[in-house]
Scaffold this active site. Sequence first.
Site, PDB file in Angstrom:
ATOM      1  N   ASP A  51       0.862  -1.184   0.000  1.00 37.05           N
ATOM      2  CA  ASP A  51       0.000   0.000   0.000  1.00 37.05           C
ATOM      3  C   ASP A  51       0.897   1.232   0.000  1.00 37.05           C
ATOM      4  OD1 ASP A  51      -1.729   2.071   0.472  1.00 37.05           O
ATOM      5  OD2 ASP A  51      -2.397   1.365   2.441  1.00 37.05           O
ATOM      6  N   GLU A 130      30.784  12.268  -0.500  1.00 37.50           N
ATOM      7  CA  GLU A 130      31.431  12.239   0.807  1.00 37.50           C
ATOM      8  C   GLU A 130      30.437  12.770   1.844  1.00 37.50           C
ATOM      9  OE1 GLU A 130      34.668  14.857   0.095  1.00 37.50           O
ATOM     10  OE2 GLU A 130      35.834  13.391  -1.049  1.00 37.50           O
ATOM     11  N   GLU A 132      29.124  13.502   5.472  1.00 31.32           N
ATOM     12  CA  GLU A 132      29.542  13.698   6.862  1.00 31.32           C
ATOM     13  C   GLU A 132      28.360  13.464   7.791  1.00 31.32           C
ATOM     14  OE1 GLU A 132      32.745  17.157   5.488  1.00 31.32           O
ATOM     15  OE2 GLU A 132      30.751  17.699   6.239  1.00 31.32           O
ATOM     16  N   GLU A 213      35.937  14.617  11.465  1.00 31.09           N
ATOM     17  CA  GLU A 213      35.752  15.837  10.678  1.00 31.09           C
ATOM     18  C   GLU A 213      36.000  17.072  11.545  1.00 31.09           C
ATOM     19  OE1 GLU A 213      35.432  17.549   8.105  1.00 31.09           O
ATOM     20  OE2 GLU A 213      35.497  16.001   6.566  1.00 31.09           O
ATOM     21  N   GLU A 221      33.504  11.324   8.973  1.00 31.43           N
ATOM     22  CA  GLU A 221      33.285  11.070   7.550  1.00 31.43           C
ATOM     23  C   GLU A 221      33.888   9.720   7.191  1.00 31.43           C
ATOM     24  OE1 GLU A 221      34.125  14.265   4.727  1.00 31.43           O
ATOM     25  OE2 GLU A 221      35.196  12.829   3.457  1.00 31.43           O
ATOM     26  N   ARG A 340      38.626  25.192  -1.541  1.00 31.32           N
ATOM     27  CA  ARG A 340      37.442  24.550  -0.979  1.00 31.32           C
ATOM     28  C   ARG A 340      36.347  25.537  -0.604  1.00 31.32           C
ATOM     29  NH1 ARG A 340      38.833  19.087   0.525  1.00 31.32           N
ATOM     30  NH2 ARG A 340      41.006  18.710  -0.031  1.00 31.32           N
ATOM     31  N   GLU A 359      34.073  18.339  -8.273  1.00 32.53           N
ATOM     32  CA  GLU A 359      33.483  18.188  -6.950  1.00 32.53           C
ATOM     33  C   GLU A 359      32.510  19.342  -6.705  1.00 32.53           C
ATOM     34  OE1 GLU A 359      34.733  18.178  -2.189  1.00 32.53           O
ATOM     35  OE2 GLU A 359      36.150  18.837  -3.724  1.00 32.53           O
ATOM     36  N   ARG A 361      30.179  21.110  -4.078  1.00 30.29           N
ATOM     37  CA  ARG A 361      30.246  21.117  -2.622  1.00 30.29           C
ATOM     38  C   ARG A 361      28.973  21.551  -1.889  1.00 30.29           C
ATOM     39  NH1 ARG A 361      35.292  20.471  -0.607  1.00 30.29           N
ATOM     40  NH2 ARG A 361      34.980  21.834   1.194  1.00 30.29           N
TER      41      ARG A 361
END
Length: 471
Positions: A51, A130, A132, A213, A221, A340, A359, A361
Site C-alpha cells: 500500500d 562524501e 559527513e 571531521e 566522515e 574549498r 566536486e 560542494r
Amino acid sequence: MTPKEVLEFATKHEVAQVDLRFTDLPGLTQHVSYPISQLTHESFEEGFGIDGSSIRGWAAINESDMLLIPDAGTAFLDPFGEIRTLVMTSDVIDPITRQHYERDPRWIARKAEMYVKNSGIADTAYFGAESEFFIFDNVRFDQNQHSGFYFIDAEEGRWNSGDGNQKQNLGYRPRYKEGYFPVPPTDHYQDLRAEMVETMIRCGLDIECHHHEVASGGQCEIDQRFNTLVKSADNMMLYKYVIRNVANQYNKTVTFMPKPLFGDNGSGMHTHQSLWKDGKPLFAGDRYAGLSQLGLWYIGGLLKHARALSAIIAPTTNSYKRLVPGYEAPVNLAYSRRNRSAAVRIPMYSANPKAKRVEFRPPDPSSNPYLAFAAMTLAGMDGILNKIDPGEPLDKDIYDLSPEEMRNVPSMPASLEEALTCLEEDHGFLLDGEVFTEELLETFINYKRRVEADAIRLRPHPYEFALYYDI
C-alpha cells in the site's frame, strides 16, 4: 547476483526472511519483510504488493496499490538482525500499467542514466559522495503549542570540558572547528568508525578511508569509492543504514542533519562526478586545471542551475543554517582548483586523466541521493548541450573578497523557501529526457513548502524569546 544466484545464496546461508527496501520522496529508506518461502524465481518479475498511500510524497488512497520488484544485484545479508535476513533494494511498479512508478526516486535516477547514454555524449555518469555525520550520546527534542526545545549531548563535545558531574573528566576533546583530524584519544570514535567500515565492506560497499571531521561533538566522515549513478545512490542509502545501526549497538545516535550544532561546522555531502564514454574519461583535457572543454561546460551547467538545484541537493530548512559564510560552506557560486571555499572544486590530487572529476560542494546528506545525483547530472548535461561558459575561475579565498568583488559572485539561496521558488522558476533542464516530470516536481515543491518551510515559519523559535520577550 542473478535471481537464481540469490535463491541459491539464501539456501546456502539458511536465510529465514527477505527484506525489501525502497525510498520515499524525502529520502528515507522504507522496508517490508517476508518469510523466505515467499521469495521465488517468479517474485523477481511479479513482485510483492504494498500500500503506497502512507508513503510520503506518494500515491493518493484511491490509487495506492504498488508492486515492489526486488533487484537481485543489490542482495546482501543484514548484519544486524537476530533472524538471518536477506536484504534487496526494490523498484516500484504500477500494478495496472506494469510501468515504473514516476514518483519512485530510484526510477528517476535510472532515467538520468538512460538520458546520459541516449545523449551520445557519454555512456556513464560516475558519482562519489562524501557524506559527513555526527555521533551523539543523547538527543531530546519536542515542540507543542506552548514550548519547544532541543538538547544534544556528546561526550566528545568540547562543551563538556568543564563538566564536574562526570566521575572522571579526562579532557581530550576536539576544539571547536579543530576536529580535522587529531589522533585518539582526542578522536573518540576511531574504533567505532572502523567497525562501521568493516560492516560496510561485509555488506558489499567499497570504502576508501575514514576520519574525524572539523566539528567537535563527534563529526565524522567515511569515504566510499565512486560508482555509477544509481549504484552510488543505492550505496549511500546502505551507508546510512550501517552507520546508524552500528552506532545504535553502542548506545550512540547518528544524525545526517546538515547543521545540528550552533557555532561549529555543519555536515556536507561533497559530490564528485564525472562523465565517461567507451571506458574513457571525458573531463580530462588541456584547459584550466587539466579539464576538457566538455568538463568546463558541465561546470557551467552546475553553476547556472545551482540555485534551482539547491531545493533538491540541500532540501531542508536546516540546510540553510549550514550554507552560511564562515564554516567552510560553499555559499558562493564559483569554481576553482583546490579552493574549498568555491561551490565547484577541481581536485588536483592526481595527474591521471581517470582521476579528473568535478566536486560540487553545496549538497548535504539530508538530500535524497537518487534525486540529487539525477538533478546534478541533468544540470551538467544542460551545460554541455548548451555550451554554458562557467566564466573565469576564482582561485583566491572567496571569504576574503571585498564587498565590491563579492557583488559579482552569485550565491546560493538563503532559505528553503527561496530555494523552492528558484526551482519553480528554473526546472526546464530537469524535464529533459522526461527524467523528472512536472507532476513530480510540483509534488516535491508542495510537500517541502507545506510540511517543512511553512511548518518552521509558523512556529516561534526559542531564540526569539531571548531577542524579543521584554520588547
